[in-house]
Write a protein that holds these residues in place. Sequence first.
Motif, PDB file in Angstrom:
ATOM      1  N   GLY A   1       0.765  -1.082  -0.050  1.00 32.41           N
ATOM      2  CA  GLY A   1       0.023   0.102   0.118  1.00 32.41           C
ATOM      3  C   GLY A   1       0.952   1.272   0.017  1.00 32.41           C
ATOM      4  N   THR A   2       2.146   1.285   0.204  1.00 32.46           N
ATOM      5  CA  THR A   2       3.067   2.417   0.247  1.00 32.46           C
ATOM      6  C   THR A   2       3.157   2.840  -1.277  1.00 32.46           C
ATOM      7  OG1 THR A   2       4.311   1.381   1.865  1.00 32.46           O
ATOM      8  CG2 THR A   2       5.232   3.227   0.497  1.00 32.46           C
ATOM      9  N   PRO A   3       2.767   4.271  -1.480  1.00 31.42           N
ATOM     10  CA  PRO A   3       2.964   4.759  -3.047  1.00 31.42           C
ATOM     11  C   PRO A   3       4.519   4.432  -3.507  1.00 31.42           C
ATOM     12  CG  PRO A   3       2.117   6.465  -1.234  1.00 31.42           C
ATOM     13  CD  PRO A   3       2.759   5.284  -0.430  1.00 31.42           C
ATOM     14  N   ASN A   4       4.314   3.962  -4.703  1.00 33.67           N
ATOM     15  CA  ASN A   4       5.588   3.369  -5.363  1.00 33.67           C
ATOM     16  C   ASN A   4       5.793   4.278  -6.579  1.00 33.67           C
ATOM     17  OD1 ASN A   4       6.807   1.736  -7.670  1.00 33.67           O
ATOM     18  ND2 ASN A   4       7.535   0.874  -5.878  1.00 33.67           N
ATOM     19  N   TYR A   5       7.367   4.879  -6.538  1.00 33.43           N
ATOM     20  CA  TYR A   5       7.280   5.849  -7.655  1.00 33.43           C
ATOM     21  C   TYR A   5       7.138   5.546  -8.930  1.00 33.43           C
ATOM     22  CZ  TYR A   5      10.188   9.299 -10.113  1.00 33.43           C
ATOM     23  OH  TYR A   5      10.589  10.407 -11.169  1.00 33.43           O
ATOM     24  N   ARG A   6       7.652   4.267  -9.255  1.00 32.02           N
ATOM     25  CA  ARG A   6       7.501   3.561 -10.422  1.00 32.02           C
ATOM     26  C   ARG A   6       6.050   3.446 -10.891  1.00 32.02           C
ATOM     27  NH1 ARG A   6       9.940  -2.071 -12.717  1.00 32.02           N
ATOM     28  NH2 ARG A   6       9.237  -1.926 -14.682  1.00 32.02           N
ATOM     29  N   ASP A   7       5.240   2.930 -10.067  1.00 29.19           N
ATOM     30  CA  ASP A   7       3.941   2.575 -10.332  1.00 29.19           C
ATOM     31  C   ASP A   7       3.114   3.545 -10.301  1.00 29.19           C
ATOM     32  OD1 ASP A   7       4.405  -0.052 -10.038  1.00 29.19           O
ATOM     33  OD2 ASP A   7       3.787  -0.005  -7.888  1.00 29.19           O
ATOM     34  N   MET A   8       3.451   4.648  -9.535  1.00 28.01           N
ATOM     35  CA  MET A   8       2.693   6.287  -9.920  1.00 28.01           C
ATOM     36  C   MET A   8       3.032   6.894 -11.094  1.00 28.01           C
ATOM     37  SD  MET A   8       0.787   6.544  -7.319  1.00 28.01           S
ATOM     38  CE  MET A   8       0.384   8.421  -7.339  1.00 28.01           C
ATOM     39  N   LEU A   9       4.489   6.586 -11.628  1.00 30.98           N
ATOM     40  CA  LEU A   9       4.941   7.207 -12.917  1.00 30.98           C
ATOM     41  C   LEU A   9       4.280   6.518 -14.009  1.00 30.98           C
ATOM     42  CD1 LEU A   9       6.555   9.218 -14.440  1.00 30.98           C
ATOM     43  CD2 LEU A   9       8.506   7.392 -14.263  1.00 30.98           C
ATOM     44  N   GLN A  10       3.967   5.005 -13.945  1.00 33.83           N
ATOM     45  CA  GLN A  10       3.450   4.619 -14.982  1.00 33.83           C
ATOM     46  C   GLN A  10       1.631   4.949 -14.957  1.00 33.83           C
ATOM     47  OE1 GLN A  10       4.289   2.414 -17.346  1.00 33.83           O
ATOM     48  NE2 GLN A  10       6.637   2.605 -16.611  1.00 33.83           N
ATOM     49  N   PHE A  11       1.112   5.179 -13.914  1.00 34.06           N
ATOM     50  CA  PHE A  11      -0.086   5.495 -13.666  1.00 34.06           C
ATOM     51  C   PHE A  11      -0.201   6.873 -14.337  1.00 34.06           C
ATOM     52  CE2 PHE A  11      -3.485   8.005 -11.547  1.00 34.06           C
ATOM     53  CZ  PHE A  11      -4.504   7.075 -11.529  1.00 34.06           C
ATOM     54  N   VAL A  12       0.536   7.901 -14.011  1.00 37.78           N
ATOM     55  CA  VAL A  12       0.569   9.174 -14.841  1.00 37.78           C
ATOM     56  C   VAL A  12       0.703   8.873 -16.369  1.00 37.78           C
ATOM     57  CG1 VAL A  12       1.616  11.410 -15.123  1.00 37.78           C
ATOM     58  CG2 VAL A  12       1.352  10.438 -12.930  1.00 37.78           C
ATOM     59  N   LYS A  13       1.531   8.300 -16.664  1.00 40.13           N
ATOM     60  CA  LYS A  13       1.749   7.825 -18.190  1.00 40.13           C
ATOM     61  C   LYS A  13       0.521   7.354 -18.716  1.00 40.13           C
ATOM     62  CE  LYS A  13       6.429   7.102 -18.052  1.00 40.13           C
ATOM     63  NZ  LYS A  13       7.729   5.954 -18.394  1.00 40.13           N
TER      64      LYS A  13
ATOM     65  N   VAL B   1      -2.544   7.800 -17.935  1.00 41.76           N
ATOM     66  CA  VAL B   1      -3.660   8.830 -17.841  1.00 41.76           C
ATOM     67  C   VAL B   1      -3.463   9.746 -18.860  1.00 41.76           C
ATOM     68  CG1 VAL B   1      -4.503  10.831 -16.323  1.00 41.76           C
ATOM     69  CG2 VAL B   1      -4.109   8.682 -15.294  1.00 41.76           C
ATOM     70  N   ARG B   2      -2.107  10.170 -18.946  1.00 35.77           N
ATOM     71  CA  ARG B   2      -2.026  11.092 -20.088  1.00 35.77           C
ATOM     72  C   ARG B   2      -1.793  10.400 -21.555  1.00 35.77           C
ATOM     73  NH1 ARG B   2       2.621  15.486 -18.008  1.00 35.77           N
ATOM     74  NH2 ARG B   2       1.263  16.195 -16.070  1.00 35.77           N
ATOM     75  N   ARG B   3      -1.982   8.992 -21.333  1.00 35.82           N
ATOM     76  CA  ARG B   3      -1.619   8.126 -22.538  1.00 35.82           C
ATOM     77  C   ARG B   3      -0.529   8.629 -23.565  1.00 35.82           C
ATOM     78  NH1 ARG B   3      -8.139   8.428 -24.771  1.00 35.82           N
ATOM     79  NH2 ARG B   3      -9.014   7.384 -22.973  1.00 35.82           N
ATOM     80  N   VAL B   4       0.582   8.575 -22.785  1.00 34.55           N
ATOM     81  CA  VAL B   4       1.816   8.898 -23.488  1.00 34.55           C
ATOM     82  C   VAL B   4       2.771   7.654 -23.017  1.00 34.55           C
ATOM     83  CG1 VAL B   4       1.556  11.374 -23.946  1.00 34.55           C
ATOM     84  CG2 VAL B   4       2.637  10.303 -21.687  1.00 34.55           C
TER      85      VAL B   4
END
Length: 215
Positions: free
Chosen positions: A117-129, A131-134
Amino acid sequence: MSGTRILCCHVTTATLSFAVLYLIGNVLKLVNIILMVSLDKEAFSVTYHEAKDTRGQRVFDISTNILMLVLMSISAVLVLFSKRKGPMFVLPFVLMMFVELSLSFLYLFDGAWGLPGTPNYRDMLQFVKSVRRVDSLNEEEIGHFTMSYSVLYMLFVLLKVYVLHVSMRCFYFLKAESMAAVSVDTGNTVTVKLPSYDEALKMRAEDIPPSYHEA
């Protein structure tokens, strides 16, 4: 640990509220892990690397995460009985919060220490990508994302510090309340019946101490 109120509520009420929230969160995390295992998803990858964990590493990660969540859930359940059973039912929750806070700090240096449940940098980065579809972000976007992630993670750690502080104040409050109740229930007073002047002279002559009894 002075004071019995935190913000707008009592420390015991605040601790009970945090325990209920942690219990709900841990149950949801356990359900998520069980679903991932049952669907055979490669959810536990080596942080900051492209290669996946080996089967043994994945089993170890899943086992330790489940064990940690179970222990945290048990400690949260014990807090619900602390008002009637005493401060020792809050102590496991305090210890688990201390362990969780320590692991959260270690996660800053090595992602392998991350709790479920700890926010993971890599997972959050993949999530942002996604969402932005890039496929990738430019340097400016990476900088903004890193700064935002760092601020949010520090707030996440500060929240854990706050919960630990409140739970410790609750423990000391219940401990003081329990000791006060014990001293009232078991406290005995000793009264001495003073003799009259003639009896005092007589006892002085006979060297007999005055009589006393417990009330």
